[in-house]
Design an enzyme around this catalytic site. Sequence first.
Site, PDB file in Angstrom:
ATOM      1  N   HIS A  66       9.405  -2.429  12.429  1.00  0.00           N
ATOM      2  CA  HIS A  66       8.734  -2.026  12.449  1.00  0.00           C
ATOM      3  C   HIS A  66       7.615  -1.233  13.906  1.00  0.00           C
ATOM      4  O   HIS A  66       6.718  -0.032  13.174  1.00  0.00           O
ATOM      5  CB  HIS A  66       7.461  -3.153  11.840  1.00  0.00           C
ATOM      6  CG  HIS A  66       7.871  -4.016  10.529  1.00  0.00           C
ATOM      7  ND1 HIS A  66       9.049  -5.063  10.413  1.00  0.00           N
ATOM      8  CD2 HIS A  66       7.969  -3.367   9.031  1.00  0.00           C
ATOM      9  CE1 HIS A  66       8.376  -4.717   9.598  1.00  0.00           C
ATOM     10  NE2 HIS A  66       8.450  -4.146   8.497  1.00  0.00           N
ATOM     11  N   GLY A  67       8.390  -1.592  14.906  1.00  0.00           N
ATOM     12  CA  GLY A  67       7.372   0.075  15.489  1.00  0.00           C
ATOM     13  C   GLY A  67       7.289  -0.704  16.475  1.00  0.00           C
ATOM     14  O   GLY A  67       7.580  -2.046  17.141  1.00  0.00           O
TER      15      GLY A  67
END
Lengths: 367, 466
Positions: B317-318
């Site tokens: 997600h990041g």
Amino acid sequence: MNNRLKSIITVAVFAVFLLSVSVLCLAMPDTTHSDSERRELAQLPKVTTQKLVSGEFSKEFESYTTDQFPFRDALRSIKTLLAHKVLGKLDNNGLFTADGHISKLDAAINEPMMDHAAERFNYIYNTYLTDNNVYFSIVPDKNYVLAKANGFPAMNYESFIDKMAQKVPNMKYIDICDLLSATDYYNTDTHWRQENITDVATRLARHMGVNLTHDYTENTLDVPFYGVYAGQYAGGVVPDTIKYLTNDTINNAKVSAYNDKGMLVESSIYNLEKAKEKDPYEMFLSGTMAVVTIENPNATLKRELVLFRDSYGSSIAPLFLSGYSKITVVDTRYIQSEYLKAFVDFDGADVLFLYSTSLLNNSLAIR
Amino acid sequence: MLFSSITFLYYFLPLVLILYFAAPKPLKNVVLLLVSLFFYAWGEPKCVFLMLGTIIFNYVFGILIEKAKTQQAKKIYLTISVIGTLSGLLYFKYAGFFVENFTAITGISAPALNIALPIGISFYTFQILSYSVDVYRGEVPAQKNIITLATYISLFPQLIAGPIVRYKDVAAQLVKRSHSFESASIGIRRFIVGLGKKVLIANTLGELCQAFYATQDTSVMFYWLFAVCFTLQIYFDFSGYSDMAIGLGKIFGFDFLENFRYPFISKSLSEFWRRWHISLGSWFRDYVYFPMGGSRVKKPKLIFNLFVVWFLTGFWHGAEWNFVLWGLFFFVFLTLEKLFLTKPLEKSKILARIYTLFFITISFMIFSGNNAQEAFSLVGGLFGAGGIPLTSAEALYQLRNYGVLVIIAIVGATPLPSKIYQYLKSKKATSFFVDIAEIIILLLILISVTAFLADGSFNPFLYFRF
């Protein structure tokens, strides 16, 4: 309904809608300016290789398609209605309505901005004004009387004013907050009404040792005034009326101003040509001017005032005229403080810094 | 280009629909490929070459994997293909993060990389990987037509925000698909509902989140209001995007799998992940968890497998520690659920739902931070850390300001509206009026969305870190 028939109707309705709007987007002529929002609208960007490669073209094109969308003002009004009536929002685009006013939510104190303003004011004081009587006053935004009373987030104005006054310790602070109520401001605009602030002018002048006369005639402008918030709010808005005060002193005043080329030109206290333009409030001292000089030929004593101000100062400046032989109105958003000596004579003058909370809290424009 | 923009709705989409449906069948994929490349290049002109390079690379290796005579050769080609594909993701998404942490740990200074992350790279990289692995496993034949493979990878409806469509799920439709008024009508409905979820609900909830970040009048109540609104914003934004992707896919004759199925009605966090971002969860299940042995292993190995999957899920997600923490947060609770909590949670539906919603909300506070420190601070704020007051004037105001919307969003996140629709539709007396009302309501949603977009209202793109 038969499933196939329903599907055909659905497809037909949305195909027609999408294509019609697309054709309108392409066919409607572009406009350059939004009167309601008081801003220039994005235009079709020029295609260049550099813009295409950097992605700048796509960003500019997106702004263009949004700004030039057909019937945009009507759609913005629909959006306001939906936000309030369907989504139950109390504010829209950062604006709220209360007591017939539109006002901007602005509860956060921005101390670095206050520091910037104070640094500029102290520079002016230390450079030009160490021998003058220097006063400082703050015009509270109309949220001072509207926000907290109506349950909206409000800035701690007392704390704001205390902090700001402490940051300019060489200036004598004059409090005017208790003189202001909601009716002293325009309903659709941020500014105060000239006809309702004679008491403010009187108090400021008294603290500077000057008595003013109040023999004004009230004049009403015959154009509706849609203030700066009217367009931003984009809802059904009742316009304000601008009133302006005159007397012999004001009528006989000699006004000159430095234009944007640095040339001294003749001007007027009330510019009725400006009143017909997009922002009628600019009729007061012709709006954005770096240095305006108002001379009072009827004055019996030679006493001068230098007023450092933002746009609130435009409408109050004429009210000081009965007490002074000359008023120099300075807006350091349009002139570098370092160049003031060439345009302003500070010798023996009373000096008043009069600024609104909204500018002090967002003061980068002060130079 | 964002779906929720005037440019997409009234310039790009009508033109694409005309070109696509006017094109003869053999050229439909070419049209889709060209408009998809234009769609991607619109915001990321340079990055389109990276995507094209990845496509060509995997096209070649897909064929090599299939044609390899021995299992060992297949494995080598697959390994090269996976490493090659992942290296793009690792460089563009994670290199800066690794360098930053290397500097922090060792004290050896290294220049900041400042590499721009190509939008959608995480989504299309996972799609490509699924293709190569499925070819290796013999589940699908390698695609010999590079136009078809490129169309699959770059298909604009799911390119920048998912769902992660597996090649094997659409392989047949890439070659032959049918179009009908029925599927177009379903697609239009799905697209407009998704657009409404994104623009009317998620974006407006996002304004509250912006107000929270800007406030100087913080309180425990404001933290909780933010937590609820952020959680709902993410759901309506992400599921709205998925709805739009699925709807557009339907119009073009594709059936993409569902990506969200009312995740907030879950009775455990395990169930939540079977309902939330289903395409990502099932991707990790099929390509990481199962190949490691899944749950048919001894407990220590099971825990290790879960750790790896949730570490990777968070990191996907990041490239920030808060996303890793977010993944590991689920690792802890899903492990506890697998080992101890399944039976207790089954005893009381109400308690199970409260438990699930409470920890989902906490998890999204970790997710919403810009880094681990901010994540801890946000979670701490929920419990009054730092001596903040219980309530504040601004929190009370924002509660009144967003209360109606929060209620609409909560109800909209449950199956209730759908059930009411199905009920009214099933009754003879109301069925006709429901059909008419449905078309009118969809049109009103589209006009409302247009009004919000024309106003230039807050319209964030939340997946720039994905």
